[in-house]
Motif scaffolding. Structure first.
Motif, PDB file in Angstrom:
ATOM      1  N   ILE A  50      42.185  33.316  26.845  1.00  0.00           N
ATOM      2  CA  ILE A  50      43.398  33.611  27.593  1.00  0.00           C
ATOM      3  C   ILE A  50      43.940  32.275  27.981  1.00  0.00           C
ATOM      4  O   ILE A  50      45.087  31.899  28.163  1.00  0.00           O
ATOM      5  N   SER A  54      47.663  30.308  27.136  1.00  0.00           N
ATOM      6  CA  SER A  54      48.617  30.418  28.291  1.00  0.00           C
ATOM      7  C   SER A  54      49.420  29.000  28.418  1.00  0.00           C
ATOM      8  O   SER A  54      50.496  29.023  29.028  1.00  0.00           O
ATOM      9  N   HIS A  74      49.087  39.227  40.037  1.00  0.00           N
ATOM     10  CA  HIS A  74      47.950  40.336  40.013  1.00  0.00           C
ATOM     11  C   HIS A  74      46.630  39.776  39.333  1.00  0.00           C
ATOM     12  O   HIS A  74      46.520  38.627  39.139  1.00  0.00           O
ATOM     13  N   ASN A  75      45.640  40.550  39.206  1.00  0.00           N
ATOM     14  CA  ASN A  75      44.434  40.013  38.797  1.00  0.00           C
ATOM     15  C   ASN A  75      44.205  40.442  37.330  1.00  0.00           C
ATOM     16  O   ASN A  75      44.354  41.927  37.298  1.00  0.00           O
ATOM     17  N   ASP A  76      43.735  39.579  36.555  1.00  0.00           N
ATOM     18  CA  ASP A  76      43.026  39.977  35.094  1.00  0.00           C
ATOM     19  C   ASP A  76      41.580  39.883  35.003  1.00  0.00           C
ATOM     20  O   ASP A  76      41.259  38.825  34.724  1.00  0.00           O
ATOM     21  N   GLY A  77      40.792  40.727  35.786  1.00  0.00           N
ATOM     22  CA  GLY A  77      39.509  40.623  35.724  1.00  0.00           C
ATOM     23  C   GLY A  77      39.281  39.549  36.868  1.00  0.00           C
ATOM     24  O   GLY A  77      39.527  39.836  38.144  1.00  0.00           O
ATOM     25  N   CYS A  81      46.674  35.882  38.296  1.00  0.00           N
ATOM     26  CA  CYS A  81      47.850  35.493  37.632  1.00  0.00           C
ATOM     27  C   CYS A  81      49.192  35.435  38.349  1.00  0.00           C
ATOM     28  O   CYS A  81      49.409  36.636  38.922  1.00  0.00           O
ATOM     29  N   LYS A 101      54.298  31.832  34.003  1.00  0.00           N
ATOM     30  CA  LYS A 101      53.150  32.489  33.952  1.00  0.00           C
ATOM     31  C   LYS A 101      52.006  31.357  34.329  1.00  0.00           C
ATOM     32  O   LYS A 101      51.994  30.436  33.533  1.00  0.00           O
ATOM     33  N   TYR A 103      47.742  30.923  35.655  1.00  0.00           N
ATOM     34  CA  TYR A 103      46.437  31.591  35.856  1.00  0.00           C
ATOM     35  C   TYR A 103      45.709  30.843  36.802  1.00  0.00           C
ATOM     36  O   TYR A 103      45.822  29.742  36.569  1.00  0.00           O
TER      37      TYR A 103
END
Length: 154
Positions: A50, A54, A74-77, A81, A101, A103
Motif C-alpha cells: 500500500i 501510494s 480514515h483508518n485502513d487497519g 489516511c 492522499k 498515509y
C-alpha cells in the motif's frame, strides 16, 4: 515563493516499535511461530505494498486557485489516511479535479492550511482525468505539503 520541487523530509512514524521486535523474537522461539508469524508477515507485506503504490509520479505542474476543498481522515487497519478532494481553477480558466492522499501513522496531528480561493502550486500526474497530487504548495501562506507516506512498518 514556495519551491515545490525541494525535498521535504518528514520523520516517519514506525508501526513496529522496539518492544514489538521483542514480542516477535518470543513468538519465534515458541511453537506459536507456526500460527502467528505467517499472518504477521502477510500483514507487513500488505502494508508495504500500500505504501509503495501510494507514491505519485512527479510528471506535471499545475498552478491555480482553489474553488472547492474537502478533507477527511480514515483508518485502513493500522494506517491512517488523509484524503483530499480539491477543485482548482487553473491559470487558463479550466477546472481541474485533484486528489491528495497521504498515509500517516496513528499519532499524526498535522493539519493542512488550505482554504477556498488560496493560490496553490501542485506537482503530480494525471490519471483518468484526475490530477493526483504529489506535492502541494500554498502560495498564499507559503506552506508546503507532500503526499509521501509518513509511516513505515519498521
Amino acid at each position: 515563493m514556495v519551491n515545490i520541487n525541494q525535498n521535504i523530509y518528514q520523520k516517519k512514524e514506525k508501526l513496529v516499535k522496539w518492544y514489538g521486535w521483542i514480542v516477535i523474537l518470543i513468538i519465534c522461539i515458541t511453537p506459536l511461530v507456526i500460527l502467528l508469524l505467517p499472518k504477521l508477515m502477510l500483514n507487513v507485506g500488505r502494508i508495504n505494498k500500500i505504501l509503495r503504490e501510494s507514491i505519485v509520479p512527479n510528471n506535471k505542474t499545475l498552478n491555480g486557485k482553489v474553488i472547492n476543498i474537502a478533507w477527511q481522515k480514515h483508518n485502513d487497519g493500522d494506517i491512517g489516511c488523509i484524503d483530499g478532494d480539491i477543485e482548482i481553477e487553473s491559470v487558463d480558466a479550466s477546472i481541474v479535479q485533484c486528489k491528495f492522499k497521504k498515509y500517516v501513522g496513528p499519532k499524526f496531528s498535522e493539519t493542512f492550511q488550505i482554504n477556498k480561493y488560496d493560490q496553490i502550486l501542485v506537482n503530480g500526474s494525471y490519471q483518468d482525468n484526475i490530477f493526483l497530487i504529489r506535492n502541494l504548495g500554498n502560495l498564499t501562506n507559503q506552506h508546503l505539503y507532500t503526499s509521501e507516506p509518513q509511516v513505515s512498518v519498521y
